[in-house]
Enzyme design. Sequence first.
Site, PDB file in Angstrom:
ATOM      1  N   GLY A   1       0.775  -1.231   0.000  1.00 23.49           N
ATOM      2  CA  GLY A   1       0.000   0.000   0.000  1.00 23.49           C
ATOM      3  C   GLY A   1       0.808   1.284   0.000  1.00 23.49           C
ATOM      4  N   GLN A   2       2.128   1.184  -0.186  1.00 25.51           N
ATOM      5  CA  GLN A   2       2.931   2.401  -0.244  1.00 25.51           C
ATOM      6  C   GLN A   2       2.505   3.235  -1.446  1.00 25.51           C
ATOM      7  OE1 GLN A   2       4.130  -0.679  -0.062  1.00 25.51           O
ATOM      8  NE2 GLN A   2       5.702  -0.863   1.486  1.00 25.51           N
ATOM      9  N   ARG A   3       2.615   4.534  -1.310  1.00 25.04           N
ATOM     10  CA  ARG A   3       2.163   5.462  -2.360  1.00 25.04           C
ATOM     11  C   ARG A   3       2.742   5.099  -3.732  1.00 25.04           C
ATOM     12  NH1 ARG A   3      -0.120  10.330  -1.453  1.00 25.04           N
ATOM     13  NH2 ARG A   3       0.725  10.389   0.652  1.00 25.04           N
TER      14      ARG A   3
ATOM     15  N   ILE B   1       3.543   2.237  -4.889  1.00 24.14           N
ATOM     16  CA  ILE B   1       3.029   0.956  -5.385  1.00 24.14           C
ATOM     17  C   ILE B   1       1.565   1.061  -5.837  1.00 24.14           C
ATOM     18  CG2 ILE B   1       2.452  -1.425  -4.697  1.00 24.14           C
ATOM     19  CD1 ILE B   1       4.897  -1.419  -2.907  1.00 24.14           C
TER      20      ILE B   1
END
Length: 182
Positions: A70-72, A74
Site C-alpha cells: 500500500g505504499q504510495r 506501489i
Amino acid sequence: MGLLSILRKLKSAPDQEVRILLLGLDNAGKTTVLKQLASEDITHITPTQGFNIKSVQSQGFKLNVWDIGGQRKIRPYWRNYFENTDILIYVIDSADRKRFDETGQELAELLEEEKLGGVPVLIFANKQDLLTAAPASEIAEGLNLHTIRDRVWQIQSCSALTGEGVQDGMNWVCKHVNAKKK
C-alpha cells in the site's frame, strides 16, 4: 472411511475458487489480516514491497487472496490486479486519523474502477484493539459509505493482531461470494 474414499470425495466436490483483492494504505494491517486468515505467525511482519498471495480454505471455498503493498509508489500498480476480482477487501488503520482523507480518497478511486464495477467490498476497520481507534460507524460516516449504491458492502471492526472480527468479516465474504456464484 478410508483415506482413499476421503480423497475421492474431496476430488468429486472441489472447492469453488474465489479471487480476493486485499488493498489499503501502507501500515493498515493487510498482511497481518492475511496471515491471521492463514493461521500463520504474525509476530514478524515487514512492509509488503510487492504482493503476497495465499490460498485459504473457508466454508467450501478456496479463497485466493492477493495482498498488494500500500505504499504510495506501489498504488498505481493496483490496477494490474483488478481483473477477475470476486471480492475487494479494503483495510483501514482505524487509529491513524491523520490518514482518513487519504484512505478515503483511495477507496473512492477503487470504487470508480470499471474492472471492479459491482464487486462486493468488505472494509476492515482494523486496529480496534488500540485505544485511539475510531469506531467502524464513525469511519463509515466519514467515508460516506452509505452513498455506495452500485454494490454490496460491509464495514467490519477488527483487530488483525488479536484476530477479533476477522472471521466475522470472512463469513460476510463467503455469504456474498455464495450469492454471486449462484
